[in-house]
Design an enzyme around this catalytic site. Structure first.
Site, short mmCIF file in Angstrom:
data_model
loop_
_atom_site.label_atom_id
_atom_site.label_comp_id
_atom_site.label_asym_id
_atom_site.label_seq_id
_atom_site.Cartn_x
_atom_site.Cartn_y
_atom_site.Cartn_z
N PHE A 126 0.84 -1.20 0.00
CA PHE A 126 0.00 0.00 0.00
C PHE A 126 0.87 1.24 0.00
O PHE A 126 1.82 1.36 0.78
CB PHE A 126 -0.90 0.01 1.24
CG PHE A 126 -1.79 1.22 1.33
CD1 PHE A 126 -2.82 1.42 0.43
CD2 PHE A 126 -1.60 2.16 2.34
CE1 PHE A 126 -3.65 2.54 0.52
CE2 PHE A 126 -2.43 3.27 2.44
CZ PHE A 126 -3.45 3.46 1.53
N VAL A 127 0.55 2.15 -0.92
CA VAL A 127 1.18 3.47 -0.95
C VAL A 127 0.07 4.50 -0.76
O VAL A 127 -0.95 4.45 -1.45
CB VAL A 127 1.92 3.72 -2.29
CG1 VAL A 127 2.46 5.14 -2.34
CG2 VAL A 127 3.05 2.71 -2.46
N GLY A 135 7.06 6.21 -7.82
CA GLY A 135 7.88 5.01 -7.91
C GLY A 135 8.06 4.28 -6.59
O GLY A 135 8.87 3.36 -6.48
N TYR A 171 1.31 -4.04 -12.10
CA TYR A 171 1.99 -5.31 -11.89
C TYR A 171 2.38 -5.96 -13.22
O TYR A 171 3.48 -6.50 -13.35
CB TYR A 171 1.10 -6.27 -11.10
CG TYR A 171 0.82 -5.81 -9.69
CD1 TYR A 171 1.80 -5.17 -8.94
CD2 TYR A 171 -0.43 -6.01 -9.10
CE1 TYR A 171 1.55 -4.75 -7.64
CE2 TYR A 171 -0.69 -5.59 -7.80
CZ TYR A 171 0.30 -4.96 -7.08
OH TYR A 171 0.04 -4.54 -5.80
#
Length: 208
Positions: A126-127, A135, A171
């Site tokens: 998770f970002v 990035g 992904y």
């Protein structure tokens, strides 16, 4: 003339293994991920349960999973005074605030019988929304790939929700493949006690 303050240059993002003091932060990130996945009510984790089940640091022998945290570079914070600086031959610097946590990756070790080699399963990645597009997700996956190779592993696995097309595209963009011929299966105690019921078929392992 008054000298102008010099802004300290941001450093690169920091990635480190979580320590026990990070448990409140880890729980907050888990809750944020669950909200993003529209599953907030499914989170049963507490600070206490995380402390008793996670590994901390890079070499802890206890616990079942480890966590990588990524921190956004420290950024200049407002000066104590915005008033013009007095005439001086010296140059002052604007104070720099502490790095802010941008996201996390929680993972554990797996094993492949066909390859007779370990691997890593990525449970959560998770970002935080405000840090996406920098990035950071790829950096976390890169560190996991390094960890997989470090332990002699042959593969890095994870799951993604079918509706999460942005993540699927990301992904696939780094070379990951969908496991089209495999279905994920799960048995858990979710009110119907299915796991407890099946456990009654076991009578104990000899020597345990």
């Amino acid at each position: 003339m008054a000298s102008s303050p010099t802004l300290s240059k941001p450093t690169a993002p920091i990635v480190r293994f979580a320590i026990e003091e990070d448990v409140p932060l880890i729980l907050s990130l888990i809750q944020e991920l669950a909200a993003y996945e529209k599953a907030s009510s499914s989170v049963l984790a507490t600070e206490s349960s995380l402390r008793s089940t996670l590994s901390f640091g890079s070499t802890s022998a206890s616990g079942y999973a480890r966590t990588l945290l990524i921190f956004h570079p420290a950024s200049p914070t407002p000066s104590v005074s915005d008033a013009p600086l007095a005439t001086s031959a010296t140059t002052d610097s604007v104070p720099v605030g502490p790095p802010e946590c941008a996201g996390f990756a929680l993972f554990f070790t797996t094993y492949s019988t066909w390859r007779a080699a370990p691997g890593i399963y990525l449970e959560d990645l998770f970002v935080r929304p405000q840090y996406r597009g920098r990035g950071y997700g790829k950096r976390l996956l890169g560190e996991l790939a390094r960890e997989t190779l470090r332990i002699g592993g042959k593969r890095l696995d994870w799951a993604v929700l079918k509706w999460n097309q942005p993540s699927i595209d990301f992904y696939e963009g780094i070379g990951a493949k969908k496991m089209e011929d495999w279905w994920g299966m799960r048995l858990e105690d979710d009110g119907e006690e299915r796991l407890t019921e099946l456990a009654q078929a076991g009578v104990g392992v000899e020597g345990d």
